[in-house]
Design an enzyme around this catalytic site. Structure first.
Site, PDB file in Angstrom:
ATOM      1  N   ARG A   1       0.815  -1.217   0.000  1.00 53.66           N
ATOM      2  CA  ARG A   1       0.000   0.000   0.000  1.00 53.66           C
ATOM      3  C   ARG A   1       0.850   1.270   0.000  1.00 53.66           C
ATOM      4  O   ARG A   1       0.334   2.364  -0.174  1.00 53.66           O
ATOM      5  CB  ARG A   1      -0.949  -0.007   1.223  1.00 53.66           C
ATOM      6  CG  ARG A   1      -2.081  -1.006   1.091  1.00 53.66           C
ATOM      7  CD  ARG A   1      -2.842  -1.197   2.394  1.00 53.66           C
ATOM      8  NE  ARG A   1      -2.123  -2.044   3.343  1.00 53.66           N
ATOM      9  CZ  ARG A   1      -2.597  -2.438   4.531  1.00 53.66           C
ATOM     10  NH1 ARG A   1      -3.787  -2.034   4.931  1.00 53.66           N
ATOM     11  NH2 ARG A   1      -1.887  -3.212   5.331  1.00 53.66           N
TER      12      ARG A   1
ATOM     13  N   ASP B   1       5.522  -1.363  11.572  1.00 52.03           N
ATOM     14  CA  ASP B   1       4.950  -0.164  10.935  1.00 52.03           C
ATOM     15  C   ASP B   1       4.256   0.740  11.949  1.00 52.03           C
ATOM     16  O   ASP B   1       3.432   1.573  11.577  1.00 52.03           O
ATOM     17  CB  ASP B   1       3.986  -0.564   9.799  1.00 52.03           C
ATOM     18  CG  ASP B   1       2.697  -1.207  10.286  1.00 52.03           C
ATOM     19  OD1 ASP B   1       2.580  -1.502  11.486  1.00 52.03           O
ATOM     20  OD2 ASP B   1       1.794  -1.430   9.441  1.00 52.03           O
TER      21      ASP B   1
ATOM     22  N   ASN C   1      39.396  34.742   6.740  1.00 48.55           N
ATOM     23  CA  ASN C   1      38.200  35.320   6.128  1.00 48.55           C
ATOM     24  C   ASN C   1      38.135  34.908   4.660  1.00 48.55           C
ATOM     25  O   ASN C   1      39.067  35.172   3.899  1.00 48.55           O
ATOM     26  CB  ASN C   1      38.255  36.851   6.257  1.00 48.55           C
ATOM     27  CG  ASN C   1      36.928  37.468   5.897  1.00 48.55           C
ATOM     28  OD1 ASN C   1      36.364  37.164   4.837  1.00 48.55           O
ATOM     29  ND2 ASN C   1      36.412  38.340   6.742  1.00 48.55           N
TER      30      ASN C   1
HETATM   31  C1  UD1 Z   1      -3.202  -5.051  11.681  1.00 48.69           C
HETATM   32  C2  UD1 Z   1      -4.269  -5.706  12.532  1.00 48.69           C
HETATM   33  C3  UD1 Z   1      -5.369  -4.709  12.845  1.00 48.69           C
HETATM   34  C4  UD1 Z   1      -4.769  -3.526  13.574  1.00 48.69           C
HETATM   35  C5  UD1 Z   1      -3.623  -2.903  12.749  1.00 48.69           C
HETATM   36  C6  UD1 Z   1      -2.882  -1.881  13.582  1.00 48.69           C
HETATM   37  C7  UD1 Z   1      -4.312  -8.063  11.887  1.00 48.69           C
HETATM   38  C8  UD1 Z   1      -5.028  -9.129  11.147  1.00 48.69           C
HETATM   39  N1  UD1 Z   1      -4.842  -6.845  11.812  1.00 48.69           N
HETATM   40  O1  UD1 Z   1      -3.782  -4.702  10.421  1.00 48.69           O
HETATM   41  O2  UD1 Z   1      -6.349  -5.302  13.714  1.00 48.69           O
HETATM   42  O3  UD1 Z   1      -5.767  -2.552  13.845  1.00 48.69           O
HETATM   43  O4  UD1 Z   1      -2.665  -3.907  12.358  1.00 48.69           O
HETATM   44  O5  UD1 Z   1      -1.945  -1.177  12.817  1.00 48.69           O
HETATM   45  O6  UD1 Z   1      -3.317  -8.338  12.524  1.00 48.69           O
HETATM   46  N2  UD1 Z   1       3.360  -8.630   8.925  1.00 48.69           N
HETATM   47  C9  UD1 Z   1       4.197  -9.716   8.889  1.00 48.69           C
HETATM   48  N3  UD1 Z   1       3.824 -10.811   8.164  1.00 48.69           N
HETATM   49  C10 UD1 Z   1       2.646 -10.884   7.481  1.00 48.69           C
HETATM   50  C11 UD1 Z   1       1.789  -9.760   7.525  1.00 48.69           C
HETATM   51  C12 UD1 Z   1       2.164  -8.664   8.252  1.00 48.69           C
HETATM   52  O7  UD1 Z   1       5.270  -9.696   9.496  1.00 48.69           O
HETATM   53  O8  UD1 Z   1       2.391 -11.917   6.856  1.00 48.69           O
HETATM   54  C13 UD1 Z   1       3.755  -7.435   9.675  1.00 48.69           C
HETATM   55  C14 UD1 Z   1       3.866  -6.223   8.769  1.00 48.69           C
HETATM   56  O9  UD1 Z   1       5.196  -6.075   8.302  1.00 48.69           O
HETATM   57  C15 UD1 Z   1       3.457  -5.085   9.694  1.00 48.69           C
HETATM   58  C16 UD1 Z   1       2.559  -5.742  10.722  1.00 48.69           C
HETATM   59  O10 UD1 Z   1       2.782  -7.134  10.624  1.00 48.69           O
HETATM   60  O11 UD1 Z   1       4.569  -4.527  10.372  1.00 48.69           O
HETATM   61  C17 UD1 Z   1       1.078  -5.427  10.477  1.00 48.69           C
HETATM   62  O12 UD1 Z   1       0.685  -5.876   9.201  1.00 48.69           O
HETATM   63  P1  UD1 Z   1      -0.336  -5.063   8.294  1.00 48.69           P
HETATM   64  O13 UD1 Z   1      -0.550  -5.839   7.055  1.00 48.69           O
HETATM   65  O14 UD1 Z   1       0.095  -3.669   8.181  1.00 48.69           O
HETATM   66  O15 UD1 Z   1      -1.660  -5.165   9.188  1.00 48.69           O
HETATM   67  P2  UD1 Z   1      -2.909  -4.170   9.152  1.00 48.69           P
HETATM   68  O16 UD1 Z   1      -3.706  -4.439   7.944  1.00 48.69           O
HETATM   69  O17 UD1 Z   1      -2.470  -2.788   9.389  1.00 48.69           O
HETATM   70 CA    CA Z   2      -0.452  -1.815   9.433  1.00 46.81          CA
END
Ligand code: UD1
Ligand code: CA
Length: 450
Positions: free
Chosen positions: A17, A106, A362
Site C-alpha cells: 500500500r 509499521d 576570512n
Molecule cells: C493489523 C491488525 C489490525 C490492527 C492494525 C494496527 C491483523 C489481522 N490486523 O492490520 O487489527 O488494527 O494492524 O496497525 O493483525 N506482517 C508480517 N507478516 C505478514 C503480515 C504482516 O510480518 O504476513 C507485519 C507487517 O510487516 C506489519 C505488521 O505485521 O509490520 C502489520 O501488518 P499489516 O498488514 O500492516 O496489518 P494491518 O492491515 O495494518
Molecule cells: Ca499496518
C-alpha cells in the site's frame, strides 16, 4: 521488569500500500527508518530477547536491524501469510516463560512507558493476552476491540465489524502482550482466513476466551498506536513526531520562535540555549551546541556547530561540516566535509568543500574551492588569519599559508606561502579618454546594420 520479557517485531509485510519498491519498514520517519524507531523503543524495555520477523529477500531490512540491534535474532516467514503466521514463525526463538510482547514494524510512535503499562496489565491480571487499544480520530482500517464486561471478548477486523462496533469501539493498535506459556497453543489453533489466505494474530483473543482464559485491554494515546500503511499515514506520523520533538526541545530550553516551521531528524541534538530561527531543516547527524545560532532557511546534514557558531540565512551545511567556536557561515554558502576553525568566516555566496579554514581566516564573497577534477576529490587548506579576496577560485590540492592574502578574482593553482600576497589575474589596462570614441564607433555600426 522482574518477569522475563521477550519482544517480537513483525516486519515481514511487503507494504504494497506504500506504492513503491522500498520495504515499508525502511521508509524514513524523521530521517530514520520506521523499524529503527521500533527497535529503539524495544531496546528501552530491557527485554531478555528480541526477535525480528522478516520475509524472504529482505536483506536491506536485515542489515538495518543488525545495525541498530546487534543482539536481535531473526525468524524468516516464507511466504508471509498474515500477522498470526508471522508470530508462529518466531515461536522457536521464544522462551516458553514470561511475557511475549508483539510490536509491529509499521507502528513507530509507540513509547516504552505505554508498553510497560500493557505488559504490567497482563501480568497483574493473569490474562493470557493484553491488547493496546486506542481511539484515533480516523479509525479507518483498524481492527476493533469488543468487550464483554471487563473481559476483552474478541478483536474484529474492520471488514467484519458491524456499524455499532465501527463507530463506538476502541481500535486495535496491533500491540499485544501474551503469556508465553499459553502462546503456542493459541497460535497452533489460529484458523486460516480463506478470503485473505492469512492467519490473523488478532484471532488469538477469541481463541483464548474459548479456553476460558482472561483477556484484557489497556488504552494508550492514539498518536502512539498510529500504524503506517500509506504515504498519507507516514506524513501524519511525521507531523506527530516533529511536534513531539519540538516540544521536548522547547521544554529543555532551546529557543525557537516558530517551532512549527523547524524540521528535525530523529537524532538531532540541540543544546539548551541554542537559537533556531523559523524554517530550518535538520537532516540526520546534526549537533548544535548552546549559544549557536541557525538563521532561517538553512539546511543542515551531518554537521556540528560549536558555541557561538552562526549559520545562514540560506546556508547549506552538507555532511562533514564542522564549525568551531564563533565560526560564521553566511547566506548562499555551501559547506561539505569542511572545518571552519574558531572565528573563521565564510559570509557570502561560496562553496567550501574538502577544506579546512584556519582560525579567524576570512573567505571573501564568491570564493570556490575547486575540489573535484572529474576523477578525484582534493583538499584545500587555508591557514590561520588568511584573507581570501572575493571571487577567487582555489584549485585543489592547494594550500594558502597562515596570514597570506589572495587578491580578489584570483585563480590559485600553486601553494601560497605564509604571509605572502598572491594575485593571479590579468593586469588592468587603462586607455585615457577612449570612452567617447568607442561609443561613436558602436553607434555607427548599429546604424549601418539597420
Ligand atoms: C493489523 C491488525 C489490525 C490492527 C492494525 C494496527 C491483523 C489481522 N490486523 O492490520 O487489527 O488494527 O494492524 O496497525 O493483525 N506482517 C508480517 N507478516 C505478514 C503480515 C504482516 O510480518 O504476513 C507485519 C507487517 O510487516 C506489519 C505488521 O505485521 O509490520 C502489520 O501488518 P499489516 O498488514 O500492516 O496489518 P494491518 O492491515 O495494518
Ligand atoms: Ca499496518
Amino acid at each position: 521488569m522482574t518477569e522475563q520479557l521477550s519482544v517480537v517485531v513483525l516486519a515481514a509485510g511487503k507494504g504494497t500500500r506504500m506504492k513503491n519498491g522500498l520495504a515499508k519498514v525502511l521508509h524514513p520517519l524523521a530521517a530514520r527508518p520506521l523499524i529503527a524507531h521500533v527497535l529503539g523503543v524495544a531496546g528501552e524495555l530491557g527485554a531478555g530477547r528480541l526477535v525480528v520477523v522478516l520475509g524472504p529477500n529482505m536483506e536491506e531490512v536485515r542489515s538495518e536491524v543488525e545495525r541498530c540491534a546487534p543482539d536481535a535474532r531473526f525468524a524468516i516467514q516464507d511466504p508471509p501469510l498474515g500477522t498470526g503466521h508471522a508470530l508462529q514463525a518466531a515461536l522457536d526463538e521464544l522462551p516458553a516463560r514470561g511475557t511475549v510482547l508483539v510490536l509491529y514494524g509499521d507502528t513507530p510512535l509507540i513509547t516504552a512507558p505505554t508498553l510497560s503499562a500493557l505488559v504490567e496489565r497482563r501480568r497483574e491480571s493473569g490474562a493470557a493476552v493484553s491488547v493496546l487499544g486506542m481511539a484515533p480520530p480516523d479509525p479507518g482500517g483498524y481492527g476493533r476491540l469488543r468487550f464483554e464486561g471487563e473481559e476483552l471478548a474478541e478483536l474484529v477486523e474492520e471488514r467484519h465489524a458491524d456499524e455499532h462496533l465501527k463507530r463506538a469501539a476502541l481500535c486495535n493498535s496491533g500491540v499485544m502482550a501474551f503469556d508465553a506459556a499459553r502462546l503456542r497453543e493459541l497460535l497452533e489453533a489460529l484458523p486460516l482466513r480463506r478470503d485473505k489466505n492469512e492467519y490473523y494474530l488478532t484471532d488469538a483473543v477469541a481463541l483464548a476466551r474459548q479456553r476460558g482464559w482472561s483477556c484484557r485491554a489497556a488504552e494508550g494515546p492514539w498518536q502512539e498506536g498510529l500504524g503506517i500503511n500509506s504515504q498519507g499515514q507516514l506524513a501524519a506520523a511525521e507531523a506527530i513526531f516533529q511536534q513531539r520533538r519540538r516540544h521536548a526541545l522547547l521544554e529543555a530550553g532551546v529557543v525557537m520562535r516558530a517551532p512549527e516551521t523547524v524540521h528535525l531528524a530523529a537524532d538531532t541534538v540541540i543544546e539548551p540555549g541554542a537559537f533556531i530561527e523559523p524554517y530550518v531543516v535538520f537532516g540526520p547527524g546534526v549537533r548544535v551546541e548552546a549559544g549557536a545560532v541557525v538563521h532561517s532557511f538553512s539546511h543542515l546534514e551531518e554537521a556540528s556547530l560549536a558555541a557561538g557558531a552562526n549559520v545562514g540565512p540560506f546556508a547549506r551545511l552538507r555532511p562533514g561540516s564542522r564549525l568551531e567556536e564563533g565560526a560564521k557561515v553566511g547566506n548562499f554558502v555551501e559547506l561539505k566535509n569542511a572545518t571552519l576553525e574558531a572565528g573563521a568566516k565564510v559570509n557570502h555566496l561560496s562553496y567550501v568543500g574538502d577544506a579546512s579554514v584556519g582560525r579567524r581566516a576570512n573567505v571573501g564573497a564568491g570564493t570556490i574551492t575547486c575540489n573535484y577534477d572529474g576523477f578525484g576529490k582534493h583538499r584545500t587548506d587555508i591557514g590561520e588569519g588568511a584573507f581570501i579576496g572575493s571571487n577567487s577560485a582555489l584549485v585543489a590540492p592547494v594550500r594558502v599559508g597562515r596570514g597570506a592574502i589572495v587578491g580578489a578574482g584570483s585563480t590559485i593553482v600553486h601553494n601560497v606561502p605564509d604571509d605572502a600576497v598572491a594575485i593571479a589575474r590579468t593586469a588592468q589596462a587603462i586607455k585615457e579618454g577612449r570612452a567617447p570614441r568607442m561609443r561613436e564607433q558602436l553607434k555607427r555600426r548599429k546604424e549601418q546594420q539597420s
